[in-house]
Design an enzyme around this catalytic site. Structure first.
Site, short mmCIF file in Angstrom:
data_model
loop_
_atom_site.label_atom_id
_atom_site.label_comp_id
_atom_site.label_asym_id
_atom_site.label_seq_id
_atom_site.Cartn_x
_atom_site.Cartn_y
_atom_site.Cartn_z
CG ASN A 1 50.17 -28.08 14.66
OD1 ASN A 1 50.92 -28.69 13.92
ND2 ASN A 1 50.05 -28.32 16.02
CG HIS B 1 38.99 -26.30 15.58
ND1 HIS B 1 39.16 -27.31 16.52
CD2 HIS B 1 39.55 -26.65 14.61
CE1 HIS B 1 40.10 -28.05 16.13
NE2 HIS B 1 40.25 -27.65 14.97
CG ASP C 1 42.26 -27.41 11.07
OD1 ASP C 1 41.62 -27.24 12.00
OD2 ASP C 1 43.49 -27.50 11.17
N GLY D 1 46.43 -21.30 13.19
CA GLY D 1 45.13 -21.74 12.46
C GLY D 1 44.68 -20.51 11.60
#
Ligand SMILES: [Zn+2]
Length: 426
Positions: A278, A62, A305, A324
């Protein structure tokens, strides 16, 4: 410009290489991998005692731009990637705006071209606004160059919509990446459901919330004969389902994150919001199952992630904190520490999970040291130990679940497209 890397332990599973070799880089490409290369080079790197491997291909990152440049940008995220040995990454589409139409993809491509320092590949959204109501125009996203589609951060709750997405993506040759979470079961949980959630009085997410959705999406992949990739698998039931599906010949792949195989749910006992993710950190038996499946090949890839968040969103009460952890700068060392140093995986297996397999899953020409290929190479000191501190991170956000941990393995050089783009100054 020529770079000659001498006497390193070269690991390249695509070509079945695991031994002392030299690599010659000419311009942007690898020109030769062989023993005792004699060549005039502008730059000779002595790599004796070090691992020389392809740059990591991280298929789950991300970058937060556009929309949340206070957390991370293409510039800071790709700089962090290079420090962590990641030369190629897949940017997830949960930006603001979401990557759900050609205009937004073009906007992102412009930013990448201006400020990206590593190879950035783009995932488009499955549904408009990632709201799970209406499919995006997958063909037009593909035309703009997306290699995958995902509503990551959310699952497509409507099964019929997911079925249509799988069929369209099959026609377009685009990978579907599923974030498996049934919201009606995860029940706004913030940690794994179990003794720990009860003890802390925190709402728990049951394993079912993940594996019931894994089960559904495998069934849809089977029915539509489509290709499906399952993101951040965290429970033993999920990997059992994936193992059974693979045995049946269903075309699925799966990834696991370093935090899910390195850390267990007890880490949340101190209410440290950096441990809030998550899917949540799970039990010891889940972690063991993930490791076994990395070893057996049921789990194909390791992905970070990487999920940057500001201090304001993390250093607050556990319940309210964002989910996160960042991961680009720790994924290699966490993998070496937890998988190679423990004897679970050999180097060649690790390089498969970090480089070759993710590239093959995405269908991109990366993750190998093939002569003639783009020279994305990292040189690693496998035994150097370090303690993770906030100050070391070049990522804009510092929310790491590995803060304070001792890890083994440091990236000494990162070469991307034939240029030395990072050297360790320690
Ligand atoms: Zn994600």
């Amino acid at each position: 410009m020529k770079i000659l890397i001498k006497n390193g332990q070269v690991i390249d599973p695509a070509n079945n290489i695991d031994g002392i070799c030299d690599i010659l880089v000419e311009g942007a490409k690898i020109s030769r991998v062989a023993k005792n290369i004699k060549a005039d080079a502008d730059n000779v790197i002595e790599a004796r005692g070090k691992i020389v491997m392809p740059g990591i291909v991280d298929m789950h990152v991300h970058l937060r731009e556009p929309g949340r440049e206070d957390k991370e940008t293409i510039a800071t995220g790709t700089k962090a990637a290079l420090k962590g040995g990641v030369t190629s990454l897949l940017a997830m589409p949960n930006t603001a705006p979401a990557m759900d139409c050609p205009e937004n993809i073009r906007l992102l491509k412009n930013i990448i071209q201006r400020s990206g320092q590593a190879n950035v590949f783009i995932a488009g959204a499955i549904t408009k606004g990632r709201l799970g109501k209406e499919l995006t125009d997958i063909a037009s996203l593909k035309k703009e160059g997306v290699v995958a589609i995902s509503d990551d951060g959310a699952s497509v709750e409507n099964a019929e919509l997911m079925r249509q997405a799988l069929l369209k993506a099959k026609d377009e040759g685009v990978l579907v990446i599923s974030h498996c979470e049934d919201k009606s079961l995860s029940n706004s949980g913030v940690v794994n459901l179990g003794i720990i959630s009860t003890r802390l009085g925190l709402r728990g997410m049951p394993a079912e919330a993940e594996y019931k959705r894994v089960e559904r999406d495998i069934r849809l992949a089977e029915e539509t004969k489509s290709r499906l990739h399952i993101a951040h698998v965290s429970t033993k039931e999920s990997v059992q389902l994936i193992a059974a599906a693979k045995k049946k010949g269903i075309n699925i792949t799966a990834e696991v994150t370093p935090h899910h195989f390195s850390l267990v749910e007890e880490a949340v006992l101190g209410f440290d919001a950096n441990m809030k993710m998550n899917p949540p950190l799970r039990s010891k038996s889940d972690t063991e199952a993930l490791k076994e499946c990395l070893k057996s090949g049921i789990i194909d890839a390791i992905a970070s992630d990487h999920a940057p968040h500001t201090e304001n969103e993390k250093e607050i009460e556990f319940q309210r904190a964002e989910f996160g952890t960042i991961g680009l700068e720790t994924e290699l060392a966490a993998s070496i520490t937890e998988l190679v140093k423990t004897g679970l995986l050999g180097w060649i297996d690790l390089v498969k999970k970090l480089c070759l397999n993710p590239a093959r899953i995405l269908g991109i020409d990366k993750g190998t040291l093939d002569a003639g290929c783009g020279a994305d190479i990292i040189i690693v000191s496998p035994d150097k130990e370090w303690i993770v501190t906030k100050e070391q991170f070049v990522s804009k956000s510092k929310n790491s679940a590995f803060l304070g941990k001792q890890l083994s393995g440091i990236v000494e050089y990162t070469i991307c497209a034939g240029k030395i783009v990072y050297t360790n100054s320690l």
